[in-house]
Design an enzyme around this catalytic site. Structure first.
Site, mmCIF file in Angstrom:
data_model
loop_
_atom_site.group_PDB
_atom_site.id
_atom_site.type_symbol
_atom_site.label_atom_id
_atom_site.label_comp_id
_atom_site.label_asym_id
_atom_site.label_seq_id
_atom_site.Cartn_x
_atom_site.Cartn_y
_atom_site.Cartn_z
ATOM 1 N N ASN A 212 5.008 -74.515 69.402
ATOM 2 C CA ASN A 212 4.390 -74.099 68.110
ATOM 3 C C ASN A 212 5.191 -74.534 66.932
ATOM 4 O O ASN A 212 6.543 -74.226 67.049
ATOM 5 C CB ASN A 212 4.456 -72.498 68.025
ATOM 6 C CG ASN A 212 3.620 -71.861 67.011
ATOM 7 O OD1 ASN A 212 2.209 -72.019 66.665
ATOM 8 N ND2 ASN A 212 4.123 -70.890 66.311
ATOM 9 N N GLU A 278 -1.060 -69.579 62.820
ATOM 10 C CA GLU A 278 -0.523 -68.580 61.743
ATOM 11 C C GLU A 278 -1.233 -68.928 60.375
ATOM 12 O O GLU A 278 -0.710 -69.318 59.438
ATOM 13 C CB GLU A 278 1.112 -69.024 61.664
ATOM 14 C CG GLU A 278 1.544 -68.542 62.889
ATOM 15 C CD GLU A 278 3.029 -68.775 62.759
ATOM 16 O OE1 GLU A 278 3.742 -68.705 61.557
ATOM 17 O OE2 GLU A 278 3.820 -68.918 64.016
ATOM 18 N N ASP A 280 -2.767 -69.365 56.835
ATOM 19 C CA ASP A 280 -3.094 -68.678 55.642
ATOM 20 C C ASP A 280 -3.155 -69.995 54.588
ATOM 21 O O ASP A 280 -2.453 -71.180 54.977
ATOM 22 C CB ASP A 280 -1.821 -67.750 55.071
ATOM 23 C CG ASP A 280 -0.571 -68.172 55.532
ATOM 24 O OD1 ASP A 280 -0.159 -69.513 55.404
ATOM 25 O OD2 ASP A 280 0.602 -67.160 55.674
HETATM 26 O O1 9MR Z 1 5.804 -63.391 58.822
HETATM 27 C C1 9MR Z 1 6.882 -63.277 59.425
HETATM 28 C C2 9MR Z 1 7.673 -62.594 58.475
HETATM 29 O O2 9MR Z 1 7.486 -61.242 58.189
HETATM 30 C C3 9MR Z 1 9.279 -62.724 58.691
HETATM 31 O O3 9MR Z 1 10.256 -62.142 57.560
HETATM 32 C C4 9MR Z 1 9.644 -64.035 58.998
HETATM 33 C C5 9MR Z 1 11.074 -64.290 59.251
HETATM 34 O O4 9MR Z 1 11.559 -65.356 59.918
HETATM 35 O O5 9MR Z 1 8.789 -64.511 59.857
HETATM 36 C C6 9MR Z 1 7.522 -64.761 59.423
HETATM 37 O O6 9MR Z 1 6.719 -65.169 60.275
HETATM 38 C C7 9MR Z 1 7.079 -66.693 60.667
HETATM 39 C C8 9MR Z 1 6.640 -67.054 62.022
HETATM 40 O O7 9MR Z 1 7.171 -66.057 63.181
HETATM 41 C C9 9MR Z 1 6.824 -68.444 62.201
HETATM 42 N N1 9MR Z 1 6.220 -69.456 61.432
HETATM 43 C C10 9MR Z 1 6.632 -69.010 60.133
HETATM 44 C C11 9MR Z 1 6.215 -67.613 59.687
HETATM 45 C C12 9MR Z 1 6.272 -67.417 58.335
HETATM 46 O O8 9MR Z 1 7.592 -67.423 57.833
#
Ligand code: 9MR
Length: 455
Positions: A212, A278, A280
């Site tokens: 991913n 993911e 958006d």
């Molecule tokens: O959405 C997630 C956020 O709540 C966290 O603080 C963050 C920390 O790294 O991670 C975000 O999710 C990420 C995902 O795990 C991997 N791809 C990027 C996403 C957005 O940052």
């Protein structure tokens, strides 16, 4: 150093272990096919049901802390048929202290989803980020062992409950180098990614194993090409990889590009599934959301789309209002565009047909019964659903009437005769109901089941 670490509970081979694996896989497949079943009552009116009509899922990231918010869960339960824990399966959440595993928040999401027939994507087993401090400070063979043990423990714990795992997340550099990201995991040796995939396969043989990443959407980018080359290499050497996740966080600096479909189909051509994991989009432009969904639907091996949150207020980039529901939970224009794309261009004006069921084929002895039912009908095409009884390993032959053409199938493995009008569908472990879409090309004759054979 051996890759079998202390605390490693990977299944040993032997009849018992194999039985357990088969049972776990069967349970998983039953749950998966339930989530993918086409023809549900609300098909055409919710994201999940409309995606299921196309043999796909439509998912969202979920935060355990929001499951007590009624507005949130009402939308979740109504619209989505796949769930990805947003943070609860990450390394810092599941192994906060070395060797001490903590699954409560992740299980809360898994139970919420599975008890409602939604499938679960696991995110993520090996990542340079959101590592607990004990792991951040490790290196070398100790870190390699700890990482593999983590993969093994977590994938084993959720065995049979997770349809697809993001085994490794974000392992490549941004920019033009095409290089691996310089992380503590990378410094344990370039083979750390394939080692993680092998450990995950051993721990949960029934789960699809995905790589991913983000900024891998533009086919011309060096990072996209670097990941592509890794997947091609893995496939050629038998490294167990099943899918590639495209995070697809689009914004003004990293916009959607029209070669996205080329990217998805090029990866799929390597023999892996692709998933939008993911999604958006800054400002949630309806046309861009629609294009992303259409691109996925255009690629047979694109299994589904996950948006990274439900309401704008749930987003990690809330100020960009990038999601399908506003902060009050109202549907935005992007929602309507996605639903229309899932319903293939038209919000169906014809109500779903409730036509007569064709009589079952009379099975010769030793064979099975296949019953064809019409499902949703649009202006240019229609869906059919075939239910097989009497065998779990089956081969069903279905014929359509020229100039009709089958454009999409789900829950089976099809092959075709030279005319393209006779489809031989074989069970692929997705249960006893398969479906397909027929382009009418002006002819609305119902397809005919010619035979059902138990194998
Ligand atoms: O959405 C997630 C956020 O709540 C966290 O603080 C963050 C920390 O790294 O991670 C975000 O999710 C990420 C995902 O795990 C991997 N791809 C990027 C996403 C957005 O940052």
């Amino acid at each position: 150093m051996t890759e079998r670490c202390q605390g490693d509970t990977r299944p040993r081979t032997g009849p018992r272990a194999r039985t357990a694996i088969v049972l776990a896989a069967a349970a998983l497949l039953a749950a998966t096919s339930a989530a993918f079943l086409p023809g549900t009552a609300s098909a055409g009116t919710t994201l999940g049901a409309s995606a299921a009509e196309k043999g796909r899922y439509f998912g969202t990231a979920v935060a355990a802390s929001r499951l007590s918010d009624g507005n949130y869960t009402t939308i979740l339960n109504r619209e989505f048929n796949s769930v990805t824990p947003e943070n609860e399966m990450k390394i810092d959440a599941t192994e906060p202290q070395q060797g001490r595993f903590s699954y409560g928040a992740a299980e809360q999401i898994v139970n919420h989803a599975r008890s409602r027939g939604m499938s679960v994507r696991g995110h993520t087993l090996a990542w340079h980020s959101q590592q607990p401090s004990w792991m951040e400070s490790m290196s070398g063979s100790a870190l390699r062992s700890a990482m593999l043990n983590h993969v093994t423990q977590v994938a084993t714990h959720f065995r049979g409950q997770v349809v697809a795992w993001d085994v490794v997340n974000e392992a490549f550099e941004d920019g033009t180098s095409g290089a691996r990201r310089n992380s503590n995991l990378q410094r344990t040796g370039n083979d750390w990614i394939e080692a993680a995939f092998r450990a995950a396969r051993a721990a949960d043989p029934g789960a699809k194993l995905c790589y991913n990443d983000y900024n891998t959407d533009n086919w011309t980018h060096a990072k996209t090409q670097a990941v592509y080359n890794m997947v091609r290499d893995f496939k050629s050497r038998g490294v167990p990889i099943d899918c590639v996740g495209f995070q697809s966080h689009f914004n003004n600096d990293s916009p959607y590009v029209s070669n996205y479909r080329t990217t998805l189909s090029s990866f799929a051509a390597l023999g892996v599934d692709v998933q939008v994991t993911e999604l958006d989009i800054q400002g949630a432009p309806a046309a861009t959301y629609r294009s992303v969904v259409e691109d996925c639907l255009a690629v047979a091996r694109c299994n589904g789309v996950t948006v990274w949150g439900i309401r704008d207020s749930d987003s990690w980039r809330a100020s960009q209002t990038p999601l399908l529901f506003n902060s009050s939970g109202q549907k935005k224009a992007a929602y309507d565009a996605v639903l229309a794309a899932l319903n293939n261009g038209t919000t169906p004006t014809d109500p779903p047909t409730t036509p007569p069921t064709t009589p079952p084929t009379t099975p010769p002895s030793g064979s099975c019964t296949a019953t064809l039912q019409d499902s949703t009908r649009w202006g240019d095409r229609f869906n059919s659903q075939v239910t097989v009884s009497g065998a779990s390993n089956w081969t069903v032959v279905v014929a359509v009437t020229p100039p009709q053409k089958v454009s999409n199938t789900w829950n089976g493995s099809p092959t075709w005769d030279s005319s393209g009008n006779v489809m031989t569908m074989r069970s692929n472990g997705s249960g006893n109901v398969f479906g397909f879409t027929t382009m009418a090309n002006g002819t609305w004759t119902r397809p005919v089941v010619r035979s059902c054979t138990a194998s």
